[in-house]
Design an enzyme around this catalytic site. Structure first.
Site, short mmCIF file in Angstrom:
data_model
loop_
_atom_site.label_atom_id
_atom_site.label_comp_id
_atom_site.label_asym_id
_atom_site.label_seq_id
_atom_site.Cartn_x
_atom_site.Cartn_y
_atom_site.Cartn_z
N ASP A 113 0.79 -1.24 0.00
CA ASP A 113 0.00 0.00 0.00
C ASP A 113 0.82 1.28 0.00
O ASP A 113 0.26 2.37 -0.10
CB ASP A 113 -0.95 0.02 1.20
CG ASP A 113 -0.25 -0.31 2.51
OD1 ASP A 113 0.85 0.23 2.76
OD2 ASP A 113 -0.78 -1.14 3.28
N HIS A 130 6.39 -8.01 -1.34
CA HIS A 130 5.31 -8.40 -2.25
C HIS A 130 5.04 -7.36 -3.32
O HIS A 130 3.98 -7.39 -3.96
CB HIS A 130 4.04 -8.70 -1.46
CG HIS A 130 4.14 -9.92 -0.61
ND1 HIS A 130 3.20 -10.25 0.35
CD2 HIS A 130 5.07 -10.91 -0.58
CE1 HIS A 130 3.56 -11.38 0.95
NE2 HIS A 130 4.69 -11.78 0.41
N CYS A 138 4.77 -3.95 -17.71
CA CYS A 138 4.21 -4.37 -18.98
C CYS A 138 4.12 -5.89 -19.01
O CYS A 138 5.04 -6.59 -18.58
CB CYS A 138 5.06 -3.87 -20.14
SG CYS A 138 4.39 -4.30 -21.77
#
Length: 293
Positions: A113, A130, A138
């Site tokens: 976050d 993570h 992409c």
């Protein structure tokens, strides 16, 4: 939480240790329980549904290949909520500790976050294990484009989070979004962009894993702070076990007590309120030096 709600003997013992010459290297392992105090859902257990979708089912490469529009609506909601949230006192405490040059310190966050960064955590002492909601990559196999810090909200008109309200009781399907409504790579112009997070079935980034392993193996970690995450899930369990095997101590900050753990300091309650109290002596060192300078 006020200081007296923490057992005095626990707090005294912990303060004595972290201010002693025996505590020179500290590792913090952070999970969703810290950011939940900032109002962000954990998407685990009973809270693991977004609208009527199982959040785990949306966090896979297969889900993105099958319906990238649905996955992007989920992550656009999460990006929006993270941008609206504010770092809490727990984030700020760890960030201040990262600026205490008397302590060899590293935070490994499993959160995506960005709240640790926004709390001014020293980036050299922070690993996003993570990935991040605000990293874009992409999906074109021949393209290596990556944007590590994209805070545009919404990314496209069709991903406006105002239409993606978090409602556990809402069973209405979301509109299907074709690829032309989704973020595309500005480099190759053909590949879809995806969130730069680690999905289920994907490997953790080797650079982050290597940096973590190097810190643990090259240093004698005197203390690991397990904050808002389970000490039995991987990789938390492996890091905790390594520190224990090195002779290091463990302090757990969580909403539930582990009655099987009799060796660790356990601080039970809201991490955002407990961390500032528990780490206060080390944060005072930062404040004193700031005033002197």
């Amino acid at each position: 939480m006020e200081e007296q709600l923490i057992p005095p003997e626990t707090l005294t013992s912990f303060h004595n240790f972290i201010t002693s010459p025996n505590c020179k290297t500290i590792l913090a392992l952070v999970g969703a329980g810290l950011s939940s105090a900032s109002g962000l859902p954990t998407f685990r257990g009973s809270g693991g549904y977004w609208r009527h979708y199982n959040s785990i089912d949306l966090a896979t490469p297969d889900a993105f290949e099958r319906d990238p529009g649905l996955v992007w609506q989920f992550y656009s909601y999460r990006r929006h909520m993270a941008l609206m949230a504010q770092p809490n006192a727990g984030h700020q405490t760890l960030a201040q500790l990262s600026h205490n040059d008397k302590i060899n310190f590293l935070t490994i966050t499993q959160n995506v976050d960005g709240l640790s960064q926004r709390a001014n955590h020293d980036s050299r002492k922070l690993i996003e294990l993570h990935g991040s909601l605000f990293c874009l990559k992409c999906t074109n196999f021949t393209c290596s484009y990556s944007d590590p810090a994209n805070f545009k909200d919404p990314l496209t008109d069709s991903l406006d989070a105002s239409s993606l309200v978090h409602d556990k009781g809402n069973t209405e399907d979301l509109p299907f979004l074709s690829d032309d409504k989704l973020p595309h790579c500005p480099a190759c112009e053909t590949g879809l962009l995806r969130p730069g997070v680690v999905w289920f079935g994907e490997s953790l980034p080797w650079v982050s894993v290597d940096k973590t392993d190097e810190f643990i193996m090259r240093n004698h970690v005197d203390l690991i702070l397990v904050v808002g995450t389970s000490g039995v899930a991987w990789p938390a369990a492996s890091y905790v076990d390594i520190v224990k095997n090195q002779g290091g101590k463990v302090a757990v900050f969580n909403i539930e007590r582990d009655d099987t753990d009799t060796e660790s300091w356990q601080f039970i309650g809201d991490c955002s309120k407990i961390l500032p109290v528990a780490l206060d002596p080390l944060i005072d060192q930062v404040n004193v030096r700031s005033e002197v300078q």
